[in-house]
Design an enzyme around this catalytic site. Structure first.
Site, mmCIF file in Angstrom:
data_model
loop_
_atom_site.group_PDB
_atom_site.id
_atom_site.type_symbol
_atom_site.label_atom_id
_atom_site.label_comp_id
_atom_site.label_asym_id
_atom_site.label_seq_id
_atom_site.Cartn_x
_atom_site.Cartn_y
_atom_site.Cartn_z
ATOM 1 N N CYS A 43 0.784 -1.239 0.000
ATOM 2 C CA CYS A 43 0.000 0.000 0.000
ATOM 3 C C CYS A 43 0.817 1.290 0.000
ATOM 4 O O CYS A 43 0.522 2.195 -0.773
ATOM 5 C CB CYS A 43 -0.934 0.014 1.197
ATOM 6 S SG CYS A 43 -2.287 -1.136 0.970
HETATM 7 C C1 UDX Z 1 -0.645 -0.229 5.641
HETATM 8 C C2 UDX Z 1 -1.541 0.637 6.559
HETATM 9 O O1 UDX Z 1 -1.132 0.442 7.923
HETATM 10 C C3 UDX Z 1 -3.009 0.265 6.368
HETATM 11 O O2 UDX Z 1 -3.836 1.140 7.148
HETATM 12 C C4 UDX Z 1 -3.386 0.405 4.887
HETATM 13 O O3 UDX Z 1 -4.749 0.064 4.673
HETATM 14 C C5 UDX Z 1 -2.466 -0.471 4.053
HETATM 15 O O4 UDX Z 1 -1.083 -0.117 4.295
HETATM 16 P P1 UDX Z 1 0.406 -2.670 5.727
HETATM 17 O O5 UDX Z 1 1.129 -2.286 4.476
HETATM 18 O O6 UDX Z 1 -0.281 -3.974 5.772
HETATM 19 O O7 UDX Z 1 -0.714 -1.573 6.082
HETATM 20 O O8 UDX Z 1 1.484 -2.686 6.917
HETATM 21 P P2 UDX Z 1 1.971 -1.726 8.088
HETATM 22 O O9 UDX Z 1 1.901 -2.498 9.340
HETATM 23 O O10 UDX Z 1 1.326 -0.415 8.054
HETATM 24 O O11 UDX Z 1 3.538 -1.565 7.741
HETATM 25 C C6 UDX Z 1 3.981 -1.024 6.498
HETATM 26 C C7 UDX Z 1 5.486 -0.910 6.462
HETATM 27 O O12 UDX Z 1 5.943 0.129 7.338
HETATM 28 C C8 UDX Z 1 6.250 -2.175 6.895
HETATM 29 O O13 UDX Z 1 7.320 -2.391 6.001
HETATM 30 C C9 UDX Z 1 6.784 -1.831 8.275
HETATM 31 O O14 UDX Z 1 7.982 -2.514 8.577
HETATM 32 C C10 UDX Z 1 7.028 -0.335 8.126
HETATM 33 N N1 UDX Z 1 7.004 0.392 9.413
HETATM 34 C C11 UDX Z 1 5.858 0.468 10.131
HETATM 35 C C12 UDX Z 1 8.171 1.032 9.849
HETATM 36 O O15 UDX Z 1 9.225 0.986 9.203
HETATM 37 N N2 UDX Z 1 8.105 1.741 11.023
HETATM 38 C C13 UDX Z 1 6.976 1.844 11.773
HETATM 39 O O16 UDX Z 1 7.011 2.520 12.804
HETATM 40 C C14 UDX Z 1 5.807 1.188 11.313
#
Ligand code: UDX
Length: 452
Positions: free
Chosen positions: A278
Site C-alpha cells: 500500500c
Molecule cells: C498499511 C496501513 O497500515 C493500512 O492502514 C493500509 O490500509 C495499508 O497499508 P500494511 O502495508 O499492511 O498496512 O502494513 P503496516 O503495518 O502499516 O507496515 C507497512 C510498512 O511500514 C512495513 O514495512 C513496516 O515494517 C514499516 N514500518 C511500520 C516502519 O518501518 N516503522 C513503523 O514505525 C511502522
C-alpha cells in the site's frame, strides 16, 4: 438474516475479509471473482491466501451457515441477486507509478450491465483505494452509460475507504476506529450507514461514522497512508541525525516525541524503511495524480526518496563496521516487508539486495521464517535461500537484520559468534538490546552510534 444482501466484487484482502465478517454476522454475501480456482476454494470454505483469523472464520461460516457466503464467477449475477454491491478490486501501480484503474473500470461495466435489467434501487459502494474523482467521474459515468440508469434515482453511490493492515485485516474489519462514508446523496449515505449500524451494533459507541462527499472520502485514504509513511520517514530522518553524534538514540528520541498527545508513538519506529503493497503504491499514486493536476508534491517526493535511501544507508553502515564486503558473505535476516506475512511487495530486502549487488557483493544468504518461497519468486538467484538461521549465518562476514520476526528476537550475541566467520551485526529494525550486543560483538544499530 439481515434485510440487505451484499455482493463483493473482488476477493483480495479487503474483499474476502469483509465477505467473511459480514457472512459471520448473518448478512448474505455473494462474492465474485473471475478466478475459477479461487471461487472453488472459497466455496469449499478455504481461504485462498493466508490472513490471520480468516480461515477460522470461514470454518465457522461453513459449519453454521454456509449459504451466507458463496462465491460466483459471474459478477452480473452477483449484482442482480443482491441489494448492495461493493467494489473491492485492486488498484495496482502502473510502470510510470500512477494508479491503474483497469479493474475498477471493468467492474463498473459489469455493474452497469446488471443494473440495465434491474428495476429495484441498488447501492454501489467503492471500497478500493482510488484517486479523487474516480467514483463520480469514472465508476458512476460507466454505470450510467452502460445501464442507462441515473445515480441518486435508480442507484445509490458511496465511497468507503478501507484502512486494513495485512495480518490484522479481520481485526481491523471488526474493530475499526472510524467509518468514513463518502456519499453521492443523502439517501445513498443513509443506506450504507444503516447497513453498518446493523453490522457493528454496539461497537459504534466507540467508532464515529463520518459522512462527507465522495471526493473527500477518496482523499482520506491517501491522507492516512501518506501521513503514516511520512511518520516513518521522519523517524528515519531523525535516525540519520542521531548517527551524526555519539550517544543519541533515535528509539529514545521517538519515544519522547511520540508521548506528545498530539503526535502518538505509533509508526515512529526507525529502520531500513517501509514496504508493502500500500504505502509505495498509494504515495506514488497520489503524487502522480497531484502532478497531473499541476501540483508536484515535494513532500511526498522526499518521503519516498528518504525511504529508498535507508537501504543504501544500511549497506554503508555494514561496510563501516565490517570493511569492504565485496568478495565476502553477507546474511540477510528477514526478507518479507514486515513480520507475520510472506508478502514481498516493495520489501526493503529487495532494495538492500540490489544495493549489495551494485557494490559487487554477490555472496548473499537470505533467510525468512515465512517468505523464502515468495522471496525466490521476487529475487530469483540474486541470493541464496537458507533453510534456517544457522545456515544463513554460516561462514558469514556480516549479518543485516531486515525484518523483525520473533524468531530473530531470541538470538543472543553468542549465536552470531558461534555461526559466523566474523560476527558483525547491523540491526536494521532496532530489535536488539543495544548495550548487550554492542558490548559483545561488532555491532551497529540504525539511529545510534557507539558511546564515546
Ligand atoms: C498499511 C496501513 O497500515 C493500512 O492502514 C493500509 O490500509 C495499508 O497499508 P500494511 O502495508 O499492511 O498496512 O502494513 P503496516 O503495518 O502499516 O507496515 C507497512 C510498512 O511500514 C512495513 O514495512 C513496516 O515494517 C514499516 N514500518 C511500520 C516502519 O518501518 N516503522 C513503523 O514505525 C511502522
Amino acid at each position: 438474516m439481515y434485510k440487505y444482501s451484499v455482493s463483493i466484487l473482488g476477493t483480495g484482502f479487503i474483499g474476502l475479509c469483509s465477505a467473511a465478517c459480514f457472512a459471520d454476522k448473518d448478512i448474505k454475501v455473494l462474492a465474485s471473482t473471475h478466478n475459477r480456482k479461487k471461487a472453488a476454494l472459497i466455496n469449499d470454505g478455504k481461504a485462498p491466501f493466508y490472513e490471520a483469523d480468516l480461515q477460522e472464520m470461514m470454518d465457522n461460516i461453513k459449519k453454521n451457515n454456509p449459504e451466507f457466503l458463496q462465491c460466483l464467477t459471474d459478477p452480473i449475477k452477483a449484482v442482480l441477486e443482491t441489494d448492495i454491491s461493493m467494489i473491492t478490486q485492486g488498484t495496482p501501480m502502473r510502470k510510470d507509478k500512477s494508479i491503474d484503474l483497469g479493474f475498477i473500470e471493468s467492474t463498473a461495466r459489469e455493474i452497469g450491465e446488471a443494473l440495465k435489467t434491474k428495476d429495484k434501487y441498488h447501492l454501489v459502494v467503492v471500497r478500493s483505494t482510488v484517486v479523487p474523482g474516480t467514483t463520480r467521474n469514472l465508476v458512476s459515468k460507466i454505470i450510467e452509460e452502460v445501464s442507462g440508469k441515473q445515480p441518486g434515482i435508480d442507484y445509490g453511490l458511496c465511497m468507503q475507504p478501507e484502512f486494513l493492515a495485512e495480518g490484522r485485516s479481520i481485526e481491523d474489519t471488526l474493530q475499526p476506529d472510524r467509518i468514513v462514508i463518502g456519499e453521492f446523496d443523502e439517501k445513498s449515505g443513509a443506506m450504507l450507514q444503516e447497513f453498518y449500524e446493523y453490522f457493528y451494533g454496539d461497537h459504534l459507541e466507540n467508532c464515529p461514522i463520518l459522512r462527507m462527499n465522495l471526493e473527500s472520502a477518496e482523499l482520506v485514504k491517501y491522507g492516512n497512508n501518506c501521513l503514516l509513511s511520512t511518520k516513518i520517514t521522519y523517524a528515519n530522518e531523525f535516525a540519520n541525525f542521531a548517527e551524526l553524534v555519539p550517544n543519541v538514540d533515535v528509539s529514545q528520541v521517538m519515544k519522547g516525541v511520540g508521548l506528545d498527545y498530539r503526535i502518538n508513538s505509533r509508526f515512529l519506529r526507525a529502520g531500513v524503511g517501509f514496504g508493502g503493497s500500500c504505502f509505495h503504491k498509494d504515495v506514488n499514486a497520489i503524487k502522480a495524480w497531484s502532478k497531473s493536476k499541476g501540483y508536484p508534491s515535494r513532500l511526498l517526493e522526499a518521503v519516498l526518496d528518504i525511504n529508498d535511501d535507508q537501504a543504501i544507508h544500511i549497506v554503508d553502515i555494514a561496510e563501516e563496521l565490517a570493511g569492504k564486503l565485496a568478495g565476502k558473505r553477507v546474511t540477510l535476516l528477514g526478507l518479507a516487508f514486515k513480520p507475520g506475512t510472506d508478502d514481498m511487495r516493495e520489501a526493503a530486502s529487495i532494495r538492500v539486495v540490489n544495493e549489495l549487488l551494485k557494490r559487487g557483493i554477490m555472496d548473499i544468504n537470505g533467510f525468512d521464517p515465512k517468505a523464502n518461497e515468495t522471496a525466490e519468486i521476487e529475487l530469483g538467484d540474486k541470493i541464496k535461500y537458507a533453510k534456517s538461521i544457522e545456515e544463513a549465518l554460516k561462514d558469514s562476514d556480516c549479518a543485516l537484520l531486515i525484518t523483525e520476526w520473533d524468531e530473530f528476537k531470541n538470538l543472543k550475541p553468542d549465536d552470531f559468534k558461534k555461526h559466523m566467520k566474523n560476527p558483525n551485526l547491523v540491526d536494521g529494525r532496532r530489535l536488539y538490546d543495544y548495550d548487550e550486543f554492542n558490548n559483545a560483538i561488532p555491532f551497529r544499530a540504525m539511529g545510534r552510534i557507539n558511546l564515546a
